[in-house]
Design an enzyme around this catalytic site. Structure first.
Site, PDB file in Angstrom:
ATOM      1  N   LYS A 195      24.183  34.390  47.056  1.00 17.03           N
ATOM      2  CA  LYS A 195      23.515  35.596  47.552  1.00 17.03           C
ATOM      3  C   LYS A 195      23.577  36.707  46.510  1.00 17.03           C
ATOM      4  O   LYS A 195      24.662  37.173  46.154  1.00 17.03           O
ATOM      5  CB  LYS A 195      24.189  36.105  48.830  1.00 17.03           C
ATOM      6  CG  LYS A 195      23.391  37.253  49.453  1.00 17.03           C
ATOM      7  CD  LYS A 195      24.156  37.993  50.517  1.00 17.03           C
ATOM      8  CE  LYS A 195      25.027  39.087  49.968  1.00 17.03           C
ATOM      9  NZ  LYS A 195      24.272  40.162  49.286  1.00 17.03           N
ATOM     10  N   SER A 248      33.280  44.916  45.278  1.00 19.84           N
ATOM     11  CA  SER A 248      34.282  45.964  45.492  1.00 19.84           C
ATOM     12  C   SER A 248      35.603  45.368  45.962  1.00 19.84           C
ATOM     13  O   SER A 248      35.649  44.320  46.596  1.00 19.84           O
ATOM     14  CB  SER A 248      33.769  46.966  46.520  1.00 19.84           C
ATOM     15  OG  SER A 248      33.562  46.318  47.756  1.00 19.84           O
ATOM     16  N   GLY A 252      36.490  42.462  48.789  1.00 18.29           N
ATOM     17  CA  GLY A 252      37.317  41.351  48.316  1.00 18.29           C
ATOM     18  C   GLY A 252      38.530  41.134  49.211  1.00 18.29           C
ATOM     19  O   GLY A 252      38.867  40.004  49.570  1.00 18.29           O
ATOM     20  N   GLU A 269      36.587  38.666  41.741  1.00 17.81           N
ATOM     21  CA  GLU A 269      36.470  39.544  40.570  1.00 17.81           C
ATOM     22  C   GLU A 269      36.139  40.919  41.108  1.00 17.81           C
ATOM     23  O   GLU A 269      35.016  41.155  41.546  1.00 17.81           O
ATOM     24  CB  GLU A 269      35.339  39.073  39.651  1.00 17.81           C
ATOM     25  CG  GLU A 269      35.495  37.668  39.155  1.00 17.81           C
ATOM     26  CD  GLU A 269      36.354  37.560  37.911  1.00 17.81           C
ATOM     27  OE1 GLU A 269      36.688  38.610  37.311  1.00 17.81           O
ATOM     28  OE2 GLU A 269      36.703  36.426  37.545  1.00 17.81           O
ATOM     29  N   CYS A 303      32.512  46.673  35.741  1.00 17.77           N
ATOM     30  CA  CYS A 303      33.862  46.601  36.313  1.00 17.77           C
ATOM     31  C   CYS A 303      34.925  46.791  35.242  1.00 17.77           C
ATOM     32  O   CYS A 303      35.996  47.308  35.503  1.00 17.77           O
ATOM     33  CB  CYS A 303      34.060  45.281  37.044  1.00 17.77           C
ATOM     34  SG  CYS A 303      33.483  43.861  36.129  1.00 17.77           S
ATOM     35  N   GLU A 400      37.846  54.001  40.871  1.00 15.90           N
ATOM     36  CA  GLU A 400      36.707  53.483  40.110  1.00 15.90           C
ATOM     37  C   GLU A 400      35.467  54.303  40.470  1.00 15.90           C
ATOM     38  O   GLU A 400      35.079  54.372  41.634  1.00 15.90           O
ATOM     39  CB  GLU A 400      36.478  52.011  40.475  1.00 15.90           C
ATOM     40  CG  GLU A 400      35.368  51.378  39.668  1.00 15.90           C
ATOM     41  CD  GLU A 400      35.198  49.898  39.977  1.00 15.90           C
ATOM     42  OE1 GLU A 400      35.108  49.532  41.161  1.00 15.90           O
ATOM     43  OE2 GLU A 400      35.133  49.100  39.022  1.00 15.90           O
TER      44      GLU A 400
END
Ligand code: NAI
Ligand code: MG
Length: 490
Positions: A195, A248, A252, A269, A303, A400
């Site tokens: 996806k 994000s 996760g 990741e 990232c 972040e």
């Protein structure tokens, strides 16, 4: 003063001097009005749809499917059938052949993909052309090479595929993240349901065309589109043996909770807040280029972006001066213009997140600098931004931002640099700039980050494993390590 210098002083570059537009032609891309889900090698008419847009202009580009639980189930079934009916059993050299074909077709169609990627995602064409596309093809080439050599990759073990891999990817490198996910999964003999992110589905949908051209057996790769609800269905699906997620940290964590005890393999990741560390013996002009590349590449939607600059105190002033001067030369605007350095922010939602964090930086007491630049009226834009006077505790030093925003901190000793660099819940990447090889090694040993770049930044290669520590996730993508999450080793 030399003759040349005198001349230059008399004739400075006029302040109104500007580049002529150099737009890449858009007509190489043919968009359909509506896209369905690619299931079992066929286009499935979507039950629900939404509109995907260009973030640079807010212009609608196409209607795409918002996959329902039934549609996700159909895709998983197709992947299972393809796995059982041959894909897991064919000669590994045959699997390699398909991967090589995909790589070659991506190269042949790279301009088309690059234009589409910039159109749907907002990234500068020079980046999609020179980074996303070559690296995507390189990942397929690289894993094609491993497909028939798995027993050499894992000597004295019996590597076998897992089955169906469910893969969920983000919007910052849509095609490249697809390549990172699909290439190792197929090389290892799995089938896939992938996806793409809801804001950038179009390159994954065009990729279905490549799969047909390569004559990949139907059902080996299935693509469903939609937002987080579709992603959650893939994760939950009983027919999926392995989940690979990039996105994000919050999502996760939710996925990890959902899968706990299920026996499904998982790789994550997630985010990062990397330190880019400049020592006083570094080549400053190169370091400044590395800082710029580290944080303004892909609008900072990276990232592993070098979003926390750690400068040794003795060179703080020259670095900040050079950096500000360099910032004024960045060209912000039309992603399809070949001279653009910084394109559009990927979505309204992401722009709002950046605005909010930048406002918090100013409120907490940091000093903001933005070069003079005119942003287009339509679309989502944010000027390249630098914060000085940043304390470790500020949100802009901790969270972040995922935008073109740099926070500058200082340090005195290497020990202090390490302590500050590691003072984050993340651990994806770091940069070190120094003339001394011994110091590079000393730092690399102590930095808790999956990747440490030395005198460079944001370098990628399919043979080099990439992944995080701590809240940046676990599992590696790229290299021999990148095969492991897709194999059962007995
Ligand atoms: P996100 O994590 O919500 O989206 C990433 C992917 O996960 C998308 O395909 C999305 O549809 C899917 N997803 C969302 N919710 C899901 C769920 N419950 N179950 C399964 N799949 C789900 O990230 P978002 O909201 O787009 O961005 C938020 C922040 O996350 C960014 O500002 C950035 O800080 C970070 N991020 C980090 C990325 C990275 O490369 N590590 C990539 C994208 C975002
Ligand atoms: Mg989200």
């Amino acid at each position: 003063m030399t003759e040349l210098e005198r001349k230059q002083e008399r004739a400075p570059v006029p302040s109104a001097w500007t580049y002529a537009p150099a737009p890449e032609a858009r007509d190489i891309v043919t968009l359909r009005e509506q896209y369905g889900h690619f299931v079992g090698g066929e286009w499935l008419e979507p039950k629900e749809t939404y509109t995907t847009i260009s973030p640079a202009t807010e212009e609608p580009l196409a209607e795409v499917g918002q996959a329902t639980p039934e549609e996700v189930a159909a895709a998983v079934d197709a992947a299972r059938a393809a796995y059982d009916n041959g894909w897991s059993e064919i000669a590994p050299s045959e699997r390699a052949k398909y991967l090589f074909r995909i790589a070659r077709i991506l190269q042949e169609r790279s301009r088309e993909f690059a234009v589409l990627e910039s159109l749907n995602g907002g990234k500068p064409i020079k980046e999609s052309r020179d980074v996303d596309l070559p690296l995507s093809a390189a990942h397929f080439f690289y894993y094609a090479g491993w497909a028939d050599k798995l027993e050499y990759a894992f000597p004295n073990q019996r590597p076998r595929p897992l089955g169906v891999a469910g893969q969920i990817i983000p919007w910052n490198f849509p095609l490249l993240m697809l390549a990172w996910k699909i290439a190792p999964a197929l090389a290892a003999g799995n089938t896939v349901v992938l996806k793409p992110a809801e804001t950038t589905p179009l390159s994954a949908l065009l990729f279905c065309d490549v799969l047909r051209q390569a004559e990949l057996p139907p059902g080996v790769v299935n693509i469903v589109t939609g937002d987080g609800r579709t992603g959650a269905e893939i994760v939950k699906s009983g027919g999926v043996d392995k989940v690979a997620f990039t996105g994000s940290t919050d999502v996760g964590k939710a996925i990890q909770r959902e899968l706990a005890g299920s026996g499904k393999k998982l790789t994550l990741e997630l985010g990062g807040k990397a330190a880019n560390i400049i020592f006083d013996d570094a080549a400053l002009d190169q370091a400044v280029e590395g800082i710029i590349n580290g944080i303004y590449f892909n609008q900072g939607h990276v990232c592993c972006a070098g979003s926390r600059l750690l400068v040794q105190e003795s060179i703080y002033e020259p670095v900040v001066d050079k950096l500000k001067r360099r910032l004024t030369t960045l060209r912000v605007g039309d992603p399809l213009d070949k001279n653009t350095d910084v394109g559009a922010i990927n979505s309204k939602q992401q722009l709002e997140k950046i605005q909010q964090l930048v406002a918090s930086g100013a409120e907490e007491g940091a000093e903001i600098y933005q070069p003079p630049c005119r942003l287009p009226e339509k679309g989502y834009w944010f000027a390249p931004t630098v914060f000085t006077n940043v304390a470790q505790s500020y949100r802009i030093a901790q969270e972040e931002i995922f935008g073109p925003v740099l926070s500058i901190l200082t340090f005195r000793t290497p020990e202090e640099a390490v302590e500050k660099a590691n003072n984050t819940p993340y651990g994806l990447s770091a940069g070190v700039w120094t003339e001394k090889g011994s110091r590079i090694l000393w730092m690399a040993e102590r930095l808790r980050a999956g990747v440490v770049w030395a005198n460079t930044y944001n370098r990628f290669d399919p043979s080099s494993p990439f992944g995080g520590y701590k809240e940046s996730g676990f599992g590696r993508e790229g290299g021999r390590h990148g095969l492991e999450p897709y194999l059962r080793l007995t």
